[in-house]
Scaffold this motif. Structure first.
Motif, short mmCIF file in Angstrom:
data_model
loop_
_atom_site.label_atom_id
_atom_site.label_comp_id
_atom_site.label_asym_id
_atom_site.label_seq_id
_atom_site.Cartn_x
_atom_site.Cartn_y
_atom_site.Cartn_z
N UNK A 1 0.84 -1.20 0.00
CA UNK A 1 0.00 0.00 0.00
C UNK A 1 0.87 1.25 0.00
N UNK A 2 1.87 1.27 0.89
CA UNK A 2 2.74 2.46 0.97
C UNK A 2 3.62 2.57 -0.25
N UNK B 1 2.87 1.69 -3.22
CA UNK B 1 2.02 2.21 -4.29
C UNK B 1 1.79 3.70 -4.11
N UNK B 2 1.59 4.14 -2.87
CA UNK B 2 1.40 5.58 -2.62
C UNK B 2 2.65 6.36 -3.01
N UNK B 3 3.82 5.70 -2.85
CA UNK B 3 5.06 6.34 -3.26
C UNK B 3 5.14 6.45 -4.77
N UNK C 1 11.04 2.31 0.21
CA UNK C 1 10.73 3.65 -0.31
C UNK C 1 11.84 4.17 -1.21
#
Lengths: 215, 201
Positions: B93-94, B96-98, B143
């Motif tokens: 999820x994170x 993808x948000x990145x 990230x």
């Protein structure tokens, strides 16, 4: 440096439905709607007359149910911190949450309204007006819920305070929503105006409240 | 302006109390800053200042990032992973948000690097404290951010996991990254500078 918010909206919708969240709202809504026939008595004509207003009042109370879960858990889990360092504006995050909350809240409620209309012996025209009013009013209700959730997120006993904050602000929605049952199109237009105002303003209120709660 | 973080005369106040004042340091690619000091001395506050989550009460904080990497990754007290999701999904999820197109690969690699690959299908709520910490570290690794802000990263980690943390930070620095690590536990990082916060009281 802000990517798309779609993953966030998808996550929020999933969390809205997860753990029976949407079911709880629907059951509570139906329960409140059922209380009125018990309280007023089985007078079909009377119920049919007040039924539309009953549904609106029940919808308003049901909208309070998820408020505690909308912002506080993510605030505690540091989700907003992680979103903020990714360059996401918190107002945009709040807007995404409103959309997600609306998607998880309005469709089940509008489906349940059909059942409630049966319980209250509403006519087809009244049901149609109630559904039209809910379709227009629920975005405003969802916006108000997220803003209230953000404002009360860092308070103890937020649930009770959320009701005190949210219900008075939702009164215009109730007036014009229930008013549409007798007032027709002009009340629906006013309802749309109130709803739009809430949808336009709430993300900034919620974003600022989340920012303040993070510090 | 060259890539890096420059703090000049930095001061922070929390709840009307001065936490620290007149703090100056600079950080450039390949460098790490170890922030040490007793509890309540403002280590986490400094991390949150650098993350842009708090505004400094005094002084300036200039951060120039490179456009090709996310500027900041934060590992804080709260893991920010959804408890009901499988670990791999929560991390993706994170990623993808990145805006990472290769989110799945990056998360898989990062999980392997913190030795959690076997647990990627286990719901986050079933993880132990140390495993959760390593999962949060995996998000930082995945990230690919330029500046790592690690707040007590070694809390709850066993000796092997702490050694792995040191290796990961070292590799990040070799790849031109920067790190600010707030810790009260001893960590060995190559070429690190130590910023000892003392109580202003």
């Amino acid at each position: 440096m802000s990517g798309s918010l779609w993953p966030l909206i998808r996550r929020d919708v999933r969390r809205g439905y997860a753990g029976g969240g949407a079911t709880l709202v629907v059951v509570f809504f139906l329960l409140v709607a059922t209380l009125f026939p018990f309280a007023i008595g089985p007078d079909a004509a009377l119920l049919a007359r007040v039924g539309g207003g009953v549904i609106w009042a029940a919808a308003l109370l049901a909208a309070l149910m998820p408020v505690e879960r909308l912002v506080a858990p993510d605030l505690e889990a540091g989700v907003f911190d992680q979103l903020a360092i990714r360059g996401q504006s918190l107002a945009a995050v709040a807007a995404a949450r409103m959309l997600a909350h609306w998607l998880a809240f309005a469709p089940p409620l509008m489906l349940a309204t059909v059942i409630a209309a049966g319980l209250l012996d509403l006519s087809a025209e009244t049901l149609l007006l109630v559904e039209a009013g809910l379709a227009i009013g629920t975005p405003g209700l969802a916006a108000l819920a997220v803003a209230t959730a953000a404002l009360t997120a860092s308070l103890r006993g937020a649930g009770a305070i959320a009701g005190l904050v949210m219900l008075p602000l939702a009164v215009p929605l109730l007036i014009f929503g229930a008013g549409a049952l007798s007032g027709g199109a002009s009340a629906l237009k006013l309802l749309a105006a109130v709803s739009l105002l809430l949808v336009a303003g709430a993300p900034f209120v919620a974003g600022a409240a989340i920012r303040a709660a993070m510090e | 302006m060259s890539v890096g973080l420059v703090a000049t005369g930095l001061g922070a106040r929390r709840g009307g109390r001065t936490v620290f004042a007149d703090l100056s340091f600079s950080l450039h690619p390949g460098e790490a800053l170890l922030v040490t000091g007793p509890n309540g001395v403002g280590k986490s506050t400094l991390i949150r200042l650098c993350a842009g989550l708090l505004q400094p009460a005094a002084g300036t904080l200039d951060y120039t990032a490179t456009p090709d990497r996310p500027p900041v990754a934060l590992l804080a007290e709260a893991a920010a992973l959804d408890g009901e999701l499988p670990l791999g999904e929560a991390l993706r999820f994170w990623a993808r948000l990145d805006g990472r197109a290769d989110a799945i690969d990056r998360v898989a690699t990062a999980l392997a690097e913190v030795d959690l690959a076997a647990l990627s299908t286990v719901p986050v709520r079933l993880l132990s404290t140390g495993q959760r910490r390593r999962a949060a570290l995996a998000r930082v690794v995945a990230s690919g951010a330029l500046l790592w802000l690690l707040d007590e990263p070694a809390n709850g980690l066993d000796a092997a996991a702490t050694a792995r943390l040191e290796v990961l930070v070292e590799r990040h620095l070799e790849q031109g990254g920067m790190a600010i690590v707030a810790t009260h536990l001893p960590l060995r990082l190559p070429g690190m500078r130590t910023l000892a916060l003392g109580g202003v009281a």
